[in-house]
Design a protein around this motif. Sequence first.
Motif, PDB file in Angstrom:
ATOM      1  N   ASN A 119       0.824  -1.219   0.000  1.00  0.00           N
ATOM      2  CA  ASN A 119       0.000   0.000   0.000  1.00  0.00           C
ATOM      3  C   ASN A 119       0.858   1.269   0.000  1.00  0.00           C
ATOM      4  O   ASN A 119       0.541   2.254   0.677  1.00  0.00           O
ATOM      5  N   ARG A 149       2.132   0.425   4.483  1.00  0.00           N
ATOM      6  CA  ARG A 149       1.689  -0.500   5.521  1.00  0.00           C
ATOM      7  C   ARG A 149       2.729  -1.599   5.663  1.00  0.00           C
ATOM      8  O   ARG A 149       3.269  -2.099   4.680  1.00  0.00           O
ATOM      9  N   PRO A 156      -0.951  -7.564   8.789  1.00  0.00           N
ATOM     10  CA  PRO A 156      -0.692  -6.126   8.973  1.00  0.00           C
ATOM     11  C   PRO A 156      -0.454  -5.804  10.450  1.00  0.00           C
ATOM     12  O   PRO A 156      -1.217  -6.235  11.315  1.00  0.00           O
ATOM     13  N   GLU A 158       1.327  -2.459  11.207  1.00  0.00           N
ATOM     14  CA  GLU A 158       1.692  -1.050  11.356  1.00  0.00           C
ATOM     15  C   GLU A 158       1.397  -0.292  10.072  1.00  0.00           C
ATOM     16  O   GLU A 158       1.538  -0.833   8.966  1.00  0.00           O
ATOM     17  N   THR A 159       0.989   0.962  10.219  1.00  0.00           N
ATOM     18  CA  THR A 159       0.943   1.884   9.088  1.00  0.00           C
ATOM     19  C   THR A 159       1.881   3.041   9.404  1.00  0.00           C
ATOM     20  O   THR A 159       2.109   3.359  10.572  1.00  0.00           O
ATOM     21  N   GLU A 211      -8.199   2.949  10.278  1.00  0.00           N
ATOM     22  CA  GLU A 211      -7.047   2.216  10.808  1.00  0.00           C
ATOM     23  C   GLU A 211      -7.425   0.771  11.109  1.00  0.00           C
ATOM     24  O   GLU A 211      -6.641  -0.146  10.860  1.00  0.00           O
ATOM     25  N   GLN A 214      -7.388  -0.999   7.744  1.00  0.00           N
ATOM     26  CA  GLN A 214      -6.050  -1.231   7.203  1.00  0.00           C
ATOM     27  C   GLN A 214      -5.285  -2.281   8.002  1.00  0.00           C
ATOM     28  O   GLN A 214      -4.537  -3.085   7.429  1.00  0.00           O
ATOM     29  N   LEU A 215      -5.461  -2.263   9.314  1.00  0.00           N
ATOM     30  CA  LEU A 215      -4.712  -3.181  10.170  1.00  0.00           C
ATOM     31  C   LEU A 215      -5.482  -4.463  10.468  1.00  0.00           C
ATOM     32  O   LEU A 215      -4.992  -5.335  11.197  1.00  0.00           O
ATOM     33  N   THR A 243       3.463   6.937  12.835  1.00  0.00           N
ATOM     34  CA  THR A 243       3.174   5.513  12.738  1.00  0.00           C
ATOM     35  C   THR A 243       2.048   5.126  13.682  1.00  0.00           C
ATOM     36  O   THR A 243       1.880   5.698  14.757  1.00  0.00           O
TER      37      THR A 243
END
Length: 259
Positions: A119, A149, A156, A158-159, A211, A214-215, A243
């Motif tokens: 990503n 990411r 996943p 962490e972003t 979030e 995404q995670l 982060t």
Amino acid sequence: MLELGQVDRAEDKPPYRQIAAMLRDAIISNRLGPGERLPSEKELIEHFGVARMTVRQAVQELRSEGLIISEHGRGVFVRPMPQIRRLASDRFARQHRAEGQAAFTVEAEKSGYSPQVDNIVVTREKPDSLVAERLRLSADDEVVVRSRRYLADGRPIETAVSYIPAPFAVGTKIEQVDTGPGGIYARLEEGGHLLARFAEEVGARMPTPEERRQLELEPGVPVLTVVRTAYDTDDVAVEVCDTVKVASAYLLEYEFSAR
């Protein structure tokens, strides 16, 4: 079945919290190891002599702490991922960049995981007030923004979003998806910005809906936030990195001088 105690009806603590505490202790003491299946709902009901809702409340408490995960049709399992140790005093060592390795790669591999980054999006934008303050920029200046990411063994964890003053990134691989060996910091040092120090602000909160998406988090799982500013030997701020980390996936370790 796993050896567990019994609910004390005379205790002030509600039965579901007592059950959660016993299961939590089994996980922390490794009597229930990573990836192991918890006793079934039926088994827990029969063992403790409680209602189905009581067992479900206990399991939900552990789920909200990030200790367990549910797999549809299979059951409830201890979260299989041990923590990645993030050693602040070592993660940005110049030696790692010289070997072509970024910090996350080093940490994940030391913890026994296969690291991956996806990503990745690179844009150029005006900084918001907080980023502008940290980078000592005006609202009219531009920054190169790098979002990505991080995954460990495909999961996943962490972003991250980095903000680099545009003049430091123009014409370098910082503006490209693949920054090359050693990552952003290697490219900044190649451009004459020898890194000297880092400042970090650490917090904890519940994730936003985006979030969570995404995670791939279940409801109730918290995240850690780390906002880092990197400075070169002239004390010029060269990057801000924001982060968001899955709290249960990381152990943050810091060392301090006693002077």
